[in-house]
Design an enzyme around this catalytic site. Structure first.
Site, PDB file in Angstrom:
ATOM      1  N   SER A  92       7.996  -4.838   6.425  1.00  0.00           N
ATOM      2  CA  SER A  92       7.634  -5.870   7.408  1.00  0.00           C
ATOM      3  C   SER A  92       8.542  -7.091   7.358  1.00  0.00           C
ATOM      4  CB  SER A  92       6.186  -6.278   7.175  1.00  0.00           C
ATOM      5  OG  SER A  92       5.372  -5.128   7.142  1.00  0.00           O
ATOM      6  N   ASP A 143       6.098  -3.601  10.628  1.00  0.00           N
ATOM      7  CA  ASP A 143       4.634  -3.456  10.695  1.00  0.00           C
ATOM      8  C   ASP A 143       4.084  -3.577  12.119  1.00  0.00           C
ATOM      9  OD1 ASP A 143       5.290  -6.135  10.684  1.00  0.00           O
ATOM     10  OD2 ASP A 143       3.758  -6.750   9.215  1.00  0.00           O
ATOM     11  N   ARG A 187       0.832  -1.206   0.000  1.00  0.00           N
ATOM     12  CA  ARG A 187       0.000   0.000   0.000  1.00  0.00           C
ATOM     13  C   ARG A 187       0.859   1.246   0.000  1.00  0.00           C
ATOM     14  NH1 ARG A 187      -2.687  -2.114   4.602  1.00  0.00           N
ATOM     15  NH2 ARG A 187      -4.630  -3.133   4.036  1.00  0.00           N
TER      16      ARG A 187
HETATM   17  C1  BG6 Z   1      -1.833  -4.402   7.459  1.00  0.00           C
HETATM   18  C2  BG6 Z   1      -0.707  -3.485   7.836  1.00  0.00           C
HETATM   19  O1  BG6 Z   1      -3.042  -3.893   7.924  1.00  0.00           O
HETATM   20  O2  BG6 Z   1      -1.583  -5.666   8.040  1.00  0.00           O
HETATM   21  C3  BG6 Z   1       0.582  -4.074   7.334  1.00  0.00           C
HETATM   22  O3  BG6 Z   1      -0.916  -2.217   7.319  1.00  0.00           O
HETATM   23  C4  BG6 Z   1       0.791  -5.440   7.868  1.00  0.00           C
HETATM   24  O4  BG6 Z   1       1.649  -3.267   7.707  1.00  0.00           O
HETATM   25  C5  BG6 Z   1      -0.411  -6.284   7.557  1.00  0.00           C
HETATM   26  O5  BG6 Z   1       1.953  -6.023   7.337  1.00  0.00           O
HETATM   27  C6  BG6 Z   1      -0.300  -7.652   8.184  1.00  0.00           C
HETATM   28  O6  BG6 Z   1      -1.348  -8.473   7.786  1.00  0.00           O
HETATM   29  P1  BG6 Z   1      -1.365  -9.326   6.467  1.00  0.00           P
HETATM   30  O7  BG6 Z   1      -2.415 -10.292   6.702  1.00  0.00           O
HETATM   31  O8  BG6 Z   1      -1.657  -8.395   5.348  1.00  0.00           O
HETATM   32  O9  BG6 Z   1      -0.034  -9.973   6.364  1.00  0.00           O
HETATM   33  C1  GLC Z   2       7.447 -11.727   9.353  1.00  0.00           C
HETATM   34  C2  GLC Z   2       8.497 -10.650   9.361  1.00  0.00           C
HETATM   35  C3  GLC Z   2       8.199  -9.639  10.440  1.00  0.00           C
HETATM   36  C4  GLC Z   2       6.800  -9.121  10.282  1.00  0.00           C
HETATM   37  C5  GLC Z   2       5.828 -10.266  10.273  1.00  0.00           C
HETATM   38  C6  GLC Z   2       4.422  -9.805  10.090  1.00  0.00           C
HETATM   39  O1  GLC Z   2       7.555 -12.431  10.521  1.00  0.00           O
HETATM   40  O2  GLC Z   2       9.735 -11.243   9.577  1.00  0.00           O
HETATM   41  O3  GLC Z   2       9.102  -8.595  10.377  1.00  0.00           O
HETATM   42  O4  GLC Z   2       6.520  -8.266  11.323  1.00  0.00           O
HETATM   43  O5  GLC Z   2       6.166 -11.154   9.272  1.00  0.00           O
HETATM   44  O6  GLC Z   2       4.222  -9.186   8.887  1.00  0.00           O
END
Ligand code: BG6
Ligand code: GLC
Ligand code: BG6
Ligand code: GLC
Length: 938
Positions: free
Chosen positions: A603, A657, A539
């Protein structure tokens, strides 16, 4: 002369009266009958006397009357009364509660009633077949309730062996055989349709249930028809012939057999004996033969023959019809007693095969009928008094109010039977108020209701059994609280290992300092861009934080694709793609010329020495772009941006994240000091005391630590709880041997885990009748979102069917239940493991603060947590169980981690501005709008 005639008439009258006097029972006699019935009821219930009791007291395996929640479509058979019926019964529950029935009556020819068992059941199945054709339902396998109005020794609701035929039936090879088996065999023999025989029910029980559906006080069923019988709800503790003491069960008394041991010989007349001797079951059903429609006419006929022989009737002439057994049906008896005028009576009698011809004859015939039916009603009343008194005593009540559901042609058609019956009950059971409710719908409706209850019960039992089997199969995925507490303390040790300088290099949980030192304080403001890379969506956001009166945040978001070839290609291509998307975003939002500070949610595990630097330690989840590990992702991205010639402020901060999520939630709740992600991956960050973070200088205040708990277990620490399925998942992943905790917990792997389990179970014949399809064997075909759909409480099973059908398997209802349970075990394990590691963080926070109770907020994000219908509840519950000393608020991040990243950026930007100002003040440099070279912290 006159005197002679008068004397003859008087003598005639006296002889008739004397004959009928045997049928007149006084109150004392009726009380004796009531008391003897009571003795026999008790004897039938007791283990030691049951076999010799004349009232058999047969357990009916119906434990409760309907409660209105019954529903569905059922087939019902109603065999043993005047008519044989086949019915379809549609039951609706809830506000549209109703019962609709469609039925057809079939004849059972005499020769079939008394032929062979096979012929009888073949005939029944023939009638069912005709009915199903008529209804156009041959291909629907309906559950069936079978009203079988004969004494059956039941061992379950769908098992009953015929004790002995009664009334007009005498088919061979049926007694001591299971009637459900006989019906099933006949259905097989016909080989045209299939039915699911769920319940076999006596007509008294069916009648009770029919009436109880309308009146919950109805706990007794009475049939006064071709036969005579009663059932009622007895306390389990009194039914010694069935295991268990709890609750109630319906008992089919089979009171028709009362007197078989000779206990009512004093009131039986020679006519009763004659009727008995001429019956199909001589010596049996003595009470029934004095009280029911099939025999009352016969008693009348015997009396008429006797009176005729003695010259008291029909001028002493015994006509052929009078000699015919069965000439007097119940309906005639009722008709004769109903006719008020003698004239009409004579006509009727003449019509009835010229039985009567004179006025006197007709009067005598009517008197005979009256005497016989009156006695029948009184006897039933005496028997009923014994039953209601027993129920009253069972319940220890001074007074009992109860309803009897009644059916049967005698009760329904006879003009006086019901009144005499009620009067007698009132007289002989003064402590009971008994209401009689006529069953308008027959016992088929009740049988369908019993089928509905039994089916629900069976379904529940079957589901429990199936789930138990899967629990056993996947026992290694189910953890006790003891195990979870053990995992929690292991993780707690891992946290400490990662924090300490000496042990950090070998620690699997890296405990990465983030240089974020506090959650938002409400003073942040500005216009920012946030990139959010690494979750299921990439995003780009514009976040405007304004500060008039109140701090408000406005966000505009675009989602961009991250194709597989890019995230698995070269690092340069990946960052070029990110920069390109950024350029597109700025163009779209018309901010190309604005110099907005950028916060980068990245992340993945990054080593940081300052806010705007992040050395990627290792890729996790789906990413595997080359040349990035060991590099500073901020630099790589800046380079790509510069390459595109985009003019704006540099990247001010890179955040994980979890940190973005904690900051987003911290914006709304200042207690938030933990951030967790349960999405594609899983991870947590929390605010640690600086004095414990040995990798960063300084002891004052706190800093957010990105634990990277996904790597928990990479040193073998979780081998005792990992399964072969987990090992398979790991082997097939992009990063074998790494992120082992994440692979047991997070969305990227859970669907695959379920798929592997289903394949193994199918191979072992435990699912899909052993069928395995190519789709089922394809990696990634079962996704975590499918688990969420399947575990939905309402439509979960139909979703399972749909999803499995797409995998090419045609699942049975049991397969769907089993798959749903497999999903539940896998997702429950995930929630339990996250609960354990989160509990470890909470206890650490509590210890850091030296407080007896910790009150804190955990910010959460991630698709698994958000989409799964039960996950959040399970997680919260388990955490509260594991750490009861912590009051935790779980706060869902509604707006992703971008807002949090913007908060961090705001701080970084402000610090940077301050630093610049200082620099300008000290050097007098007014040019440029770039950042100073200092490292930045929030
Ligand atoms: C989102 C966050 O809502 O959730 C991201 O903005 C995050 O930063 C993500 O990595 C985690 O959830 P998923 O299910 O998209 O991996
Ligand atoms: C993985 C990444 C970590 C992140 C998580 C959730 O574990 O290594 O940094 O926070 O995924 O997205
Ligand atoms: C019917 C019930 O209404 O009554 C039957 O549906 C029952 O199950 C019958 O056997 C009893 O009455 P009769 O007079 O037909 O024997
Ligand atoms: C006979 C049967 C009994 C039935 C009754 C009424 O007595 O033995 O099972 O309930 O008739 O139909």
């Amino acid at each position: 002369m006159v005197t002679a005639v008068a004397q003859r008439l008087l003598s005639q009258r006296k002889q008739v009266d004397d004959t009928l006097a045997h049928f007149s029972l006084n109150r004392d006699q009726l009380r004796v009958v009531r008391d003897k019935m009571r003795v026999e009821l008790e004897r039938g219930l007791r283990k030691d006397s049951h076999s010799s009791a004349s009232v058999k007291m047969l357990p009916a395996f119906v434990f409760q009357t309907p409660d209105g929640t019954e529903r569905g479509k059922y087939l019902a058979l109603d065999l043993g009364g005047t008519n044989f019926r086949v019915l379809v019964v549609k039951i609706r529950s809830g506000i549209r509660k109703s019962v609709r029935m469609y039925n057809k009556i079939y004849a059972i020819p005499h020769e079939i009633m008394q032929g062979t068992g096979e012929e009888l059941f073949d005939h029944i199945v023939h009638c069912i077949s005709d009915f199903l054709d008529y209804m156009g339902m041959k291909n629907t396998r309906l559950p069936l309730g079978f009203t079988f109005s004969f004494p059956c020794r039941q061992t379950g609701i769908d098992k009953g062996s015929l004790v002995s035929w009664t009334k007009g039936f005498k088919a061979t090879d049926c007694e001591d055989h299971d009637v459900v088996d006989m019906l099933r065999d006949a259905i097989k023999r016909r080989n045209e349709f299939d039915l699911d025989i769920v319940a076999v029910v006596n007509d008294t029980v069916g009648t009770m249930m029919t009436c109880a559906y309308e009146d919950s006080k109805c706990e007794i069923g009475l049939i006064a028809g071709t036969g005579s019988n009663v059932c009622y709800m007895e306390d389990m503790r009194n039914i010694e012939t069935v295991e268990g003491d709890e609750g109630q069960m319906c008992v089919n008394t089979e009171w028709g057999g009362f007197g078989e041991n000779g206990c009512i010989e004093d009131i039986r007349t020679k006519f009763d004996r004659e009727v008995d001797e001429g019956s199909l079951n001589s010596g049996k059903q003595r009470f029934e033969k004095m009280t029911s429609g099939m025999y009352l006419g016969e008693i009348v006929r015997q009396i008429l023959i006797d009176l005729t022989k003695r010259g008291l009737l029909f001028r002493g002439r015994i006509t052929e019809p009078l000699k015919t057994r069965g000439i007097f049906e119940t309906k005639f008896l009722s008709q004769i007693e109903r006719f008020i005028s003698t004239y009409t009576l004579i006509i009727a009698l003449m019509h009835l095969q010229s039985l009567g011809s004179t006025c006197d004859d007709s009067i005598i015939v009517k008197e005979v009928c009256g005497a016989v039916s009156h006695r029948a009603a009184q006897l039933c009343g005496a028997g009923m008094a014994a039953i209601v008194e027993k129920i009253r005593e069972n319940r220890g009540l001074e007074h009992l109010e109860i309803t009897v559901g009644v059916d049967g042609t005698l009760y329904k058609l006879h003009p006086h039977f019901s009144r005499v019956l009620k009067d007698t009950v009132r007289d002989l059971a003064p402590k009971c108020t008994v209401s009689f409710v006529l069953s308008e719908d027959g016992s088929g409706k009740g049988a369908a209701l019993i089928t509905a209850v039994a089916r629900r019960y069976c379904d529940k039992r079957r589901q429990e059994w199936l789930k138990l089997r899967i629990d056993k199969y996947l026992y290694s995925m189910r953890f006790s609280d003891e195990t979870l507490l053990e995992i929690m303390s292991r993780f707690r040790r891992e946290l400490e290992k990662g924090l300490s300088q000496d042990t950090n290099p070998t620690a699997t949980v890296k405990m990465l300092p983030t240089f974020v030192r506090s959650i938002p304080d409400g003073t942040e403001k500005g216009d920012f861009i946030a990139l959010d890379l690494g979750g299921s969506n990439f995003r780009i956001l514009r976040v405007k934080v304004s500060h008039e009166k109140k701090q408000t945040v406005q966000m505009e978001t675009e989602i961009y694709d991250t194709p597989e070839d890019i995230i698995h290609g070269s690092g340069t291509r990946l960052f070029d793609h990110v920069a390109e998307c950024l350029g597109d975003f700025m163009e779209k939002h018309k901010i190309k010329d604005k110099k907005l500070p950028v916060g980068f949610t990245f992340s993945f595990p990054c080593a940081q020495t300052k806010l705007d630097e992040g050395i990627l330690l290792t890729w996790t989840k789906r990413f595997k772009a080359s040349g990035v590990e060991g590099m500073d992702v901020v630099k790589l991205l800046n380079k790509a941006i510069k390459k595109r010639g985009v003019r704006f402020t540099d990247i001010m901060a890179v955040v994980n994240d979890t940190v973005g999520t904690m900051m987003t939630c911290g914006f709304d709740d200042h207690r938030c000091e933990v951030g967790i992600i349960i999405g594609t991956g899983t991870n947590a960050c929390y605010m640690e005391e600086m004095r414990h973070i040995e990798l960063v200088e300084g002891d004052e205040g706190r800093m957010c630590i990105n634990t990277e708990w996904g790597a928990f277990g990479d040193d073998g620490m979780l081998e005792d709880i990992r399964t072969d399925f987990d090992r398979d998942i790991d082997r097939g992943s992009l990063n074998p041997g790494k992120q082992l905790f994440e692979k047991m917990v997070s969305g990227m792997y859970m669907g695959e885990l379920v798929r592997l389990i289903l394949v193994k179970m199918a191979r072992e014949g435990l699912l899909f009748e052993g069928r395995i399809t190519p789709e089922l064997l394809t990696k990634g075909k079962f996704e975590t979102k499918h688990i969420s759909a399947i575990e939905k409480s309402k439509e979960g099973l139909s979703k399972a069917k749909e999803i499995l059908a797409r995998l090419g398997v045609e699942p049975s209802a049991d397969d769907c239940i089993a798959v749903q349970h497999v999903c539940a075990i896998v997702s429950f394990r995930s929630a339990s493991l996250v609960a354990a590691t989160l509990a470890a963080i909470l206890t650490r926070l509590k210890d850091n603060k030296h407080v007896p109770r910790l009150k804190t907020t955990v910010g959460i994000d991630g698709s698994l947590y958000k989409m799964h219908p039960q996950y959040a509840r399970r997680l919260h519950k388990t955490v509260r169980r594991l750490v009861p000393e912590c009051d935790v608020r779980f706060l869902l991040s509604e707006s992703g981690s971008g807002k949090g990243a913007a908060m961090v950026t705001a701080w970084a930007y402000r610090l940077c501005g301050d630093a610049q100002q200082n620099l300008r003040h000290s050097s007098g440099d007014h040019a440029g709008n770039g950042r100073g070279g200092e490292s930045m912290e929030v």
